[in-house]
Write a protein that holds these residues in place. Structure first.
Motif, PDB file in Angstrom:
ATOM      1  N   LEU A 130      44.610  47.856  41.946  1.00  0.00           N
ATOM      2  CA  LEU A 130      43.482  47.403  42.542  1.00  0.00           C
ATOM      3  C   LEU A 130      42.869  48.794  43.400  1.00  0.00           C
ATOM      4  CD1 LEU A 130      44.612  44.326  44.796  1.00  0.00           C
ATOM      5  CD2 LEU A 130      42.687  44.364  43.118  1.00  0.00           C
ATOM      6  N   GLN A 131      43.674  49.557  43.951  1.00  0.00           N
ATOM      7  CA  GLN A 131      42.747  50.679  44.428  1.00  0.00           C
ATOM      8  C   GLN A 131      41.983  51.452  43.459  1.00  0.00           C
ATOM      9  OE1 GLN A 131      45.475  53.456  46.433  1.00  0.00           O
ATOM     10  NE2 GLN A 131      44.040  54.320  47.784  1.00  0.00           N
ATOM     11  N   ARG A 132      42.896  51.672  42.336  1.00  0.00           N
ATOM     12  CA  ARG A 132      42.021  52.496  41.426  1.00  0.00           C
ATOM     13  C   ARG A 132      40.752  51.664  40.898  1.00  0.00           C
ATOM     14  NH1 ARG A 132      47.554  53.534  39.518  1.00  0.00           N
ATOM     15  NH2 ARG A 132      47.462  52.210  37.848  1.00  0.00           N
ATOM     16  N   TRP A 133      40.832  50.563  40.580  1.00  0.00           N
ATOM     17  CA  TRP A 133      39.651  49.541  39.938  1.00  0.00           C
ATOM     18  C   TRP A 133      38.441  49.558  41.080  1.00  0.00           C
ATOM     19  CZ3 TRP A 133      37.775  45.040  41.916  1.00  0.00           C
ATOM     20  CH2 TRP A 133      36.922  44.410  41.048  1.00  0.00           C
ATOM     21  N   ARG A 174      49.335  36.444  34.835  1.00  0.00           N
ATOM     22  CA  ARG A 174      48.258  37.220  33.992  1.00  0.00           C
ATOM     23  C   ARG A 174      48.672  38.669  34.398  1.00  0.00           C
ATOM     24  NH1 ARG A 174      44.147  36.923  29.927  1.00  0.00           N
ATOM     25  NH2 ARG A 174      42.637  38.797  30.296  1.00  0.00           N
ATOM     26  N   ALA A 175      48.954  38.927  35.650  1.00  0.00           N
ATOM     27  CA  ALA A 175      49.561  40.326  35.970  1.00  0.00           C
ATOM     28  C   ALA A 175      50.605  40.752  35.145  1.00  0.00           C
ATOM     29  CB  ALA A 175      49.501  40.411  37.605  1.00  0.00           C
ATOM     30  N   LYS A 191      31.432  39.380  41.111  1.00  0.00           N
ATOM     31  CA  LYS A 191      31.224  39.225  42.464  1.00  0.00           C
ATOM     32  C   LYS A 191      31.134  37.807  42.507  1.00  0.00           C
ATOM     33  CE  LYS A 191      29.376  43.650  43.602  1.00  0.00           C
ATOM     34  NZ  LYS A 191      27.990  44.154  44.390  1.00  0.00           N
ATOM     35  N   GLY A 192      31.832  36.912  41.733  1.00  0.00           N
ATOM     36  CA  GLY A 192      31.878  35.421  41.991  1.00  0.00           C
ATOM     37  C   GLY A 192      32.642  34.879  43.106  1.00  0.00           C
ATOM     38  N   GLY A 193      32.565  33.552  43.277  1.00  0.00           N
ATOM     39  CA  GLY A 193      32.901  32.938  44.564  1.00  0.00           C
ATOM     40  C   GLY A 193      34.482  32.301  43.998  1.00  0.00           C
ATOM     41  N   LEU A 194      35.007  31.553  44.957  1.00  0.00           N
ATOM     42  CA  LEU A 194      36.248  30.789  44.546  1.00  0.00           C
ATOM     43  C   LEU A 194      35.799  29.732  43.585  1.00  0.00           C
ATOM     44  CD1 LEU A 194      39.339  30.323  44.853  1.00  0.00           C
ATOM     45  CD2 LEU A 194      38.747  28.786  46.907  1.00  0.00           C
ATOM     46  N   ASP A 195      34.915  29.089  43.719  1.00  0.00           N
ATOM     47  CA  ASP A 195      34.325  27.931  42.588  1.00  0.00           C
ATOM     48  C   ASP A 195      34.169  28.538  41.480  1.00  0.00           C
ATOM     49  OD1 ASP A 195      34.489  25.798  44.607  1.00  0.00           O
ATOM     50  OD2 ASP A 195      32.636  26.147  45.066  1.00  0.00           O
ATOM     51  N   ASP A 196      33.523  30.060  41.274  1.00  0.00           N
ATOM     52  CA  ASP A 196      33.522  30.322  39.799  1.00  0.00           C
ATOM     53  C   ASP A 196      34.748  30.721  39.129  1.00  0.00           C
ATOM     54  OD1 ASP A 196      30.659  30.738  40.134  1.00  0.00           O
ATOM     55  OD2 ASP A 196      31.222  32.178  41.588  1.00  0.00           O
ATOM     56  N   TRP A 197      35.751  31.103  39.813  1.00  0.00           N
ATOM     57  CA  TRP A 197      37.128  31.448  39.339  1.00  0.00           C
ATOM     58  C   TRP A 197      37.860  30.136  38.996  1.00  0.00           C
ATOM     59  CZ3 TRP A 197      38.073  35.464  36.641  1.00  0.00           C
ATOM     60  CH2 TRP A 197      37.171  36.682  36.928  1.00  0.00           C
ATOM     61  N   ASP A 228      39.126  40.190  44.218  1.00  0.00           N
ATOM     62  CA  ASP A 228      39.154  41.404  43.445  1.00  0.00           C
ATOM     63  C   ASP A 228      40.156  41.449  42.384  1.00  0.00           C
ATOM     64  OD1 ASP A 228      36.979  42.785  44.706  1.00  0.00           O
ATOM     65  OD2 ASP A 228      38.674  43.927  46.139  1.00  0.00           O
ATOM     66  N   VAL A 229      41.351  40.904  42.756  1.00  0.00           N
ATOM     67  CA  VAL A 229      42.486  40.700  41.613  1.00  0.00           C
ATOM     68  C   VAL A 229      41.690  40.062  40.519  1.00  0.00           C
ATOM     69  CG1 VAL A 229      44.736  39.792  41.436  1.00  0.00           C
ATOM     70  CG2 VAL A 229      44.220  40.750  43.456  1.00  0.00           C
ATOM     71  N   ALA A 230      41.226  38.931  40.548  1.00  0.00           N
ATOM     72  CA  ALA A 230      40.572  38.029  39.485  1.00  0.00           C
ATOM     73  C   ALA A 230      39.689  38.885  38.396  1.00  0.00           C
ATOM     74  CB  ALA A 230      39.837  36.804  40.003  1.00  0.00           C
ATOM     75  N   PRO A 231      38.885  39.722  38.966  1.00  0.00           N
ATOM     76  CA  PRO A 231      38.092  40.433  37.833  1.00  0.00           C
ATOM     77  C   PRO A 231      38.795  41.760  37.294  1.00  0.00           C
ATOM     78  CG  PRO A 231      37.142  40.777  40.251  1.00  0.00           C
ATOM     79  CD  PRO A 231      37.986  39.579  40.170  1.00  0.00           C
ATOM     80  N   LEU A 232      39.527  42.118  38.201  1.00  0.00           N
ATOM     81  CA  LEU A 232      40.476  43.189  37.732  1.00  0.00           C
ATOM     82  C   LEU A 232      41.433  42.846  36.279  1.00  0.00           C
ATOM     83  CD1 LEU A 232      42.235  45.947  37.803  1.00  0.00           C
ATOM     84  CD2 LEU A 232      43.820  44.655  39.462  1.00  0.00           C
ATOM     85  N   LEU A 233      41.844  41.456  36.488  1.00  0.00           N
ATOM     86  CA  LEU A 233      42.898  41.202  35.512  1.00  0.00           C
ATOM     87  C   LEU A 233      41.828  40.355  34.322  1.00  0.00           C
ATOM     88  CD1 LEU A 233      45.563  39.484  37.584  1.00  0.00           C
ATOM     89  CD2 LEU A 233      45.480  41.714  36.672  1.00  0.00           C
ATOM     90  N   TYR A 234      40.810  39.782  34.677  1.00  0.00           N
ATOM     91  CA  TYR A 234      39.699  39.280  33.472  1.00  0.00           C
ATOM     92  C   TYR A 234      38.505  40.024  33.577  1.00  0.00           C
ATOM     93  CZ  TYR A 234      43.107  35.048  33.547  1.00  0.00           C
ATOM     94  OH  TYR A 234      44.120  34.354  33.515  1.00  0.00           O
ATOM     95  N   PRO A 235      38.437  41.169  32.920  1.00  0.00           N
ATOM     96  CA  PRO A 235      37.312  41.989  33.148  1.00  0.00           C
ATOM     97  C   PRO A 235      36.255  41.382  32.042  1.00  0.00           C
ATOM     98  CG  PRO A 235      39.088  43.236  31.813  1.00  0.00           C
ATOM     99  CD  PRO A 235      39.589  42.013  32.647  1.00  0.00           C
TER     100      PRO A 235
END
Length: 235
Positions: A223-226, A207-208, A170-176, A157-164
């Motif tokens: 994260l909660q708001r996102w 990035r954060a 909904k990617g996997g670890l390999d995608d990121w 969740d943190v990754a797409p929050l910071l890199y919209p």
């Protein structure tokens, strides 16, 4: 209470040393306002017998510490838990834990105690953290009668929050890993996956901070708001 129900509810059987170790485990720390780089984090990865959080078992645990803004290779944890013979399925084929490795593992109670001693009071980072949290929580309760209270942060969740703009909702670890340009030599065992996840976490924390999120409290609030916005029905 009849004898059958008493046996069901009496809890795991632990020896005196295990009971003492369980009582000495540190309570989970509350969310902190410390800057992210001053926080001790434990990055966790589990290998399991399958993906059913109500039935499958934790087979191995890998963990590594992030402290002072860097991965501490001197603080690593790896443990395979001794289990009865497990049926071969897709999960076992991926992580490669065969019957001999599982049979040679440590007793689950001892391995799980060692894991929690390693984690200490620290918050836990994982990729798809709810799965790891549920699996570890059930294992701890079944083997130790211990209730997991630690804060888990889901980097999925943190990754797409910071890199919209990445387009990887909904990617996997390999995608990121690919998106962030990380070079990975090994995957799909608990220790290697924990290290890769830790490397991704450092990129995300940098990035954060650039986005004004420089504490665990601020990160969890954002994260909660996102998540609330992501779950809101479209009009």
């Amino acid at each position: 209470m009849n004898l059958f129900n008493w046996r069901k509810t009496r809890g795991p059987s632990l020896n005196a040393e295990q009971l003492q170790r369980r009582e000495q485990l540190l309570p989970a720390a509350a969310a902190s306002e410390l800057p992210l780089h001053q926080q001790r984090w434990v990055v966790l990865d589990l290998e399991t017998s399958g993906l059913n959080t109500n039935r499958d078992l934790v087979l191995s645990i890998g963990a590594i510490v992030i402290e002072d803004g860097a991965i501490d290779l001197g603080q690593q944890f790896e443990c395979t838990l001794q289990r009865d013979a497990q049926p071969t399925n897709d999960s076992v084929l991926i992580h490669g834990l065969g019957p001999s490795a599982i049979a040679a593992g440590v007793a689950p109670a001892d391995g799980l105690l060692a894991c929690m001693e390693f984690i200490g009071a620290s918050p836990v980072l994982a990729f798809h953290a709810p799965f790891d949290q549920r699996m570890l929580s059930r294992a701890l309760y079944d083997s130790l009668g211990y209730k997991l209270q630690h804060l888990f942060i889901d980097l999925a969740d943190v990754a797409p929050l910071l890199y919209p703009d990445a387009g990887i909702r909904k990617g996997g670890l390999d995608d990121w890993v690919r998106y962030c340009g990380l070079h990975v030599q090994e995957r799909h065992n608990a220790s290697a996956d924990a290290l890769v996840t830790a490397e991704l976490a450092l990129i995300l924390f940098n990035r954060a901070r650039r986005q004004g999120l420089d504490s665990l409290i601020e990160l969890t609030r954002r994260l909660q708001r996102w998540r609330q916005r992501a779950q809101a029905p479209s009009l």
